[in-house]
Design a protein around this motif. Structure first.
Motif, PDB file in Angstrom:
ATOM      1  N   ALA A  49       0.825  -1.208   0.000  1.00 24.72           N
ATOM      2  CA  ALA A  49       0.000   0.000   0.000  1.00 24.72           C
ATOM      3  C   ALA A  49       0.860   1.258   0.000  1.00 24.72           C
ATOM      4  O   ALA A  49       0.577   2.237  -0.703  1.00 24.72           O
ATOM      5  N   GLY A  50       1.933   1.256   0.781  1.00 23.03           N
ATOM      6  CA  GLY A  50       2.830   2.405   0.806  1.00 23.03           C
ATOM      7  C   GLY A  50       3.530   2.619  -0.529  1.00 23.03           C
ATOM      8  O   GLY A  50       3.715   3.758  -0.976  1.00 23.03           O
ATOM      9  N   TRP A  51       3.936   1.508  -1.152  1.00 23.01           N
ATOM     10  CA  TRP A  51       4.595   1.601  -2.458  1.00 23.01           C
ATOM     11  C   TRP A  51       3.653   2.207  -3.507  1.00 23.01           C
ATOM     12  O   TRP A  51       4.035   3.079  -4.279  1.00 23.01           O
ATOM     13  N   TYR A  52       2.408   1.733  -3.489  1.00 24.96           N
ATOM     14  CA  TYR A  52       1.409   2.298  -4.412  1.00 24.96           C
ATOM     15  C   TYR A  52       1.169   3.781  -4.100  1.00 24.96           C
ATOM     16  O   TYR A  52       1.115   4.630  -5.004  1.00 24.96           O
ATOM     17  N   GLY A  53       1.019   4.104  -2.806  1.00 21.25           N
ATOM     18  CA  GLY A  53       0.748   5.490  -2.429  1.00 21.25           C
ATOM     19  C   GLY A  53       1.862   6.438  -2.827  1.00 21.25           C
ATOM     20  O   GLY A  53       1.608   7.586  -3.217  1.00 21.25           O
ATOM     21  N   TYR A  54       3.117   5.955  -2.743  1.00 21.79           N
ATOM     22  CA  TYR A  54       4.229   6.830  -3.123  1.00 21.79           C
ATOM     23  C   TYR A  54       4.168   7.185  -4.606  1.00 21.79           C
ATOM     24  O   TYR A  54       4.334   8.347  -4.982  1.00 21.79           O
ATOM     25  N   TRP A  55       3.927   6.186  -5.454  1.00 18.23           N
ATOM     26  CA  TRP A  55       3.989   6.430  -6.897  1.00 18.23           C
ATOM     27  C   TRP A  55       2.750   7.111  -7.452  1.00 18.23           C
ATOM     28  O   TRP A  55       2.829   7.822  -8.450  1.00 18.23           O
ATOM     29  N   PHE A  56       1.598   6.933  -6.822  1.00 20.60           N
ATOM     30  CA  PHE A  56       0.364   7.459  -7.409  1.00 20.60           C
ATOM     31  C   PHE A  56      -0.335   8.511  -6.559  1.00 20.60           C
ATOM     32  O   PHE A  56      -1.336   9.073  -7.002  1.00 20.60           O
ATOM     33  N   ALA A  57       0.165   8.762  -5.358  1.00 23.53           N
ATOM     34  CA  ALA A  57      -0.479   9.778  -4.526  1.00 23.53           C
ATOM     35  C   ALA A  57       0.519  10.757  -3.917  1.00 23.53           C
ATOM     36  O   ALA A  57       0.229  11.957  -3.827  1.00 23.53           O
ATOM     37  N   GLY A  58       1.680  10.277  -3.498  1.00 18.72           N
ATOM     38  CA  GLY A  58       2.607  11.144  -2.779  1.00 18.72           C
ATOM     39  C   GLY A  58       3.643  11.845  -3.626  1.00 18.72           C
ATOM     40  O   GLY A  58       4.242  12.832  -3.197  1.00 18.72           O
ATOM     41  N   ARG A  59       3.890  11.342  -4.851  1.00 15.04           N
ATOM     42  CA  ARG A  59       4.955  11.913  -5.671  1.00 15.04           C
ATOM     43  C   ARG A  59       4.525  13.241  -6.253  1.00 15.04           C
ATOM     44  O   ARG A  59       3.416  13.408  -6.742  1.00 15.04           O
ATOM     45  N   ARG A  60       5.420  14.258  -6.245  1.00 12.01           N
ATOM     46  CA  ARG A  60       5.123  15.559  -6.832  1.00 12.01           C
ATOM     47  C   ARG A  60       5.367  15.563  -8.336  1.00 12.01           C
ATOM     48  O   ARG A  60       4.770  16.371  -9.062  1.00 12.01           O
ATOM     49  N   ASP A  61       6.238  14.709  -8.791  1.00 11.58           N
ATOM     50  CA  ASP A  61       6.546  14.648 -10.223  1.00 11.58           C
ATOM     51  C   ASP A  61       5.382  13.979 -10.951  1.00 11.58           C
ATOM     52  O   ASP A  61       5.072  12.819 -10.699  1.00 11.58           O
ATOM     53  N   PRO A  62       4.700  14.720 -11.877  1.00  7.82           N
ATOM     54  CA  PRO A  62       3.536  14.132 -12.536  1.00  7.82           C
ATOM     55  C   PRO A  62       3.881  13.145 -13.648  1.00  7.82           C
ATOM     56  O   PRO A  62       3.001  12.466 -14.165  1.00  7.82           O
ATOM     57  N   SER A  63       5.155  13.058 -14.038  1.00  4.56           N
ATOM     58  CA  SER A  63       5.518  12.157 -15.131  1.00  4.56           C
ATOM     59  C   SER A  63       5.358  10.702 -14.688  1.00  4.56           C
ATOM     60  O   SER A  63       5.644  10.347 -13.538  1.00  4.56           O
ATOM     61  N   PRO A  64       4.876   9.839 -15.588  1.00  2.49           N
ATOM     62  CA  PRO A  64       4.666   8.430 -15.209  1.00  2.49           C
ATOM     63  C   PRO A  64       5.980   7.707 -14.986  1.00  2.49           C
ATOM     64  O   PRO A  64       6.995   8.023 -15.598  1.00  2.49           O
ATOM     65  N   ALA A  65       5.940   6.728 -14.068  1.00  2.00           N
ATOM     66  CA  ALA A  65       7.121   5.899 -13.789  1.00  2.00           C
ATOM     67  C   ALA A  65       6.641   4.462 -13.654  1.00  2.00           C
ATOM     68  O   ALA A  65       6.631   3.882 -12.567  1.00  2.00           O
ATOM     69  N   HIS A  66       6.191   3.907 -14.781  1.00  2.00           N
ATOM     70  CA  HIS A  66       5.564   2.589 -14.748  1.00  2.00           C
ATOM     71  C   HIS A  66       6.548   1.487 -14.347  1.00  2.00           C
ATOM     72  O   HIS A  66       6.215   0.622 -13.533  1.00  2.00           O
ATOM     73  N   LEU A  67       7.737   1.509 -14.942  1.00  2.74           N
ATOM     74  CA  LEU A  67       8.673   0.412 -14.698  1.00  2.74           C
ATOM     75  C   LEU A  67       9.098   0.326 -13.243  1.00  2.74           C
ATOM     76  O   LEU A  67       9.052  -0.773 -12.648  1.00  2.74           O
ATOM     77  N   PRO A  68       9.522   1.423 -12.573  1.00  2.00           N
ATOM     78  CA  PRO A  68       9.906   1.276 -11.150  1.00  2.00           C
ATOM     79  C   PRO A  68       8.746   0.789 -10.286  1.00  2.00           C
ATOM     80  O   PRO A  68       8.949  -0.060  -9.402  1.00  2.00           O
TER      81      PRO A  68
END
Length: 391
Positions: A49-68
Motif C-alpha cells: 500500500a505504501g509503495w502504491y501510495g508513493y507512486w500514485f499519490a505522494g509523488r510531486r513529479d507528474p511524469s509516469p514511472a511505470h517500470l519502477p
C-alpha cells in the motif's frame, strides 16, 4: 488537474483499497493465532500500500514511472504469494492503475493471474473443477468490469476533447470578432480624419495660397502667410499619412492581389520602370490586418527600389500555397553594396512586420545583380499587434 481526472484518480485509489483489503484480511484469517505470521502478512500488505501510495499519490513529479512501480510491486507480490498463496490475488490490486490507462495490458494480466492461480493449485494438489470454474468466472468478471470502466474513460476523454474543441472555437470566434471590431474602428477613424482634418488642412492651404497672391513680395505678412502655408501642408501630409497607416487605400474594395497590382502600376507610371505582377495559386481569405501588413511590405520594397536600386524592371510575385502566402519582389538594379547593411530602417520595418505575422523574410542581393526580397507567412497568420508604423 481536470475534474474528470481527479475523480478517476479517486476511484483508482478506492479500487486499489477494495482489491487489497479483503484479500489481506482473508490471509490474516488463515494465519490463525500466530503473531509472527500475522505481522508478516500485515507488513507486506502495508508495504505494498505504501509503495502504491508513493507512486500514485505522494509523488510531486507528474511524469509516469511505470517500470519502477511495477518492478517493486511485482517483487512484493512474489514475496506475499510465497508467504501465503491466499495473497496471490493481490496482483489484481497492483494492476488497478492500468485498468483504464492500459486496457489490453490489464486484460492480459488478468488472464495470466488466473493461470498462475490455477497452476499453483495444481502444484499443491488443491485444484478442483469448482476452483477452475471460480477462476474463469473471476477473470471474466474482472475483464467485464475493466471493459466497462475503460469505456467510461474513453467516453469521458471524447467528451473532454469535444469540450476543448468547443472552447477553442469560441475563443477563435471571439478573437475574430475583436479583430473585425478593431478593423471597423480603424476604417471609421480613417474616414473621419480624411473627411475632417485632411479636407480642412487642404482648404486652409488653398485659402492661404490665394491670400499670398494678393500680398506684396517680401512683406512681413507675406512671410507669415508662407509659414502658415508650410505648416498647413505639413499637417495635411501628416493627416494623409495617418489615413494611409490606418487602412491602405489600395485595399478599399479590393483584395491583396489587386492592391499589389495597383502598387506595381503606380511604380511603373511614376518611375519609368517596367513592372510585372504575377499571382499564382488560388487566392486565400486572409485576415484584413494581415493583408495590410503584407501590402506594407510590398510598398516598402517598391519604395526602396525607387530610391536606391536604379532598376529598369521589377517583378512582384504573390503566391498562394497550401498553408502559406509568399511574396517575392525582384529587381534588376544595382543591388545592395557590401558596405551597406541589409538591416536598414526600411528592411528592418519589413522584417518586423513579417516576424509579427510568424513568417520569414530573406534578402538576396549582390553588387550589380539586383535584389530579391522574399517574405513567407502562414495563411492563418494574425498580427500580434497592428500598430507598426509606416516604413
Amino acid at each position: 488537474m481536470e475534474p474528470w481526472e481527479r475523480w478517476k484518480l479517486l476511484w483508482q485509489h478506492g479500487f486499489f483499497a477494495l482489491a487489497l483489503g479483503p484479500v489481506s484480511f482473508g490471509a490474516l484469517a488463515g494465519a490463525g493465532h500466530d503473531p509472527a505470521a500475522v505481522a508478516i502478512r500485515l507488513g507486506l500488505a502495508a508495504g505494498l500500500a505504501g509503495w502504491y501510495g508513493y507512486w500514485f499519490a505522494g509523488r510531486r513529479d507528474p511524469s509516469p514511472a511505470h517500470l519502477p512501480y511495477l518492478l517493486g510491486a511485482a517483487g512484493l507480490w512474489a514475496v506475499m504469494a510465497a508467504v501465503d498463496p491466499a495473497l496471490l490475488p493481490v496482483g489484481v490490486a497492483i494492476l488497478i492503475p492500468y485498468c483504464l490507462r492500459r486496457p489490453l495490458w490489464a486484460a492480459a494480466a488478468f488472464v495470466l493471474l488466473g493461470a498462475a492461480w490455477l497452476t499453483q493449485g495444481l502444484i499443491m494438489g488443491t485444484l478442483t473443477w469448482s476452483s477452475v470454474l471460480a477462476c474463469v468466472v473471476g477473470v471474466v468478471v474482472l475483464g467485464a468490469t475493466h471493459g466497462y470502466l475503460a469505456t467510461l474513460d474513453h467516453e469521458g476523454r471524447k467528451r473532454q476533447a469535444l469540450l476543448d474543441q468547443l472552447a477553442a472555437a469560441q475563443a477563435e470566434l471571439a478573437a475574430a470578432e475583436r479583430r473585425a471590431g478593431t478593423l471597423a474602428e480603424r476604417q471609421r477613424l480613417a474616414r473621419d480624419i480624411h473627411d475632417t482634418l485632411t479636407q480642412g488642412f487642404a482648404s486652409i492651404a488653398m485659402q492661404l495660397d490665394a491670400a499670398q497672391a494678393d500680398l506684396p513680395p517680401g512683406a512681413p505678412a507675406t512671410r507669415r502667410v508662407e509659414q502658415a502655408i508650410r505648416t498647413a501642408r505639413e499637417n495635411l501630409a501628416e493627416s494623409r499619412r495617418l489615413v494611409q497607416a490606418l487602412r491602405p487605400q489600395q485595399l478599399d474594395g479590393a483584395g491583396l492581389p489587386e492592391a499589389v497590382r495597383q502598387l506595381a502600376a503606380r511604380l511603373a507610371d511614376e518611375a519609368a520602370v517596367t513592372a510585372h505582377t504575377v499571382v499564382t495559386g488560388e487566392p486565400a481569405a486572409l485576415d484584413p490586418a494581415t493583408e495590410t501588413e503584407l501590402l506594407r511590405v510590398v510598398q516598402e520594397a517598391l519604395t526602396n527600389i525607387r530610391r536606391h536600386a536604379r532598376a529598369t524592371e521589377v517583378t512582384v510575385t504573390l503566391s498562394y500555397l497550401d498553408d502559406e502566402v509568399a511574396i517575392d519582389v525582384q529587381d534588376n538594379g544595382t543591388g545592395i553594396p557590401a558596405t551597406r547593411p541589409t538591416t536598414g530602417v526600411g528592411l528592418g520595418s519589413m522584417r518586423e512586420r513579417v516576424d509579427n505575422l510568424g513568417g520569414t523574410l530573406t534578402v538576396e542581393t549582390g553588387p550589380g545583380e539586383g535584389t530579391t526580397i522574399a517574405a513567407t507567412v502562414p495563411v492563418s497568420a494574425v498580427p500580434a499587434t497592428t500598430g507598426t508604423g509606416a516604413g
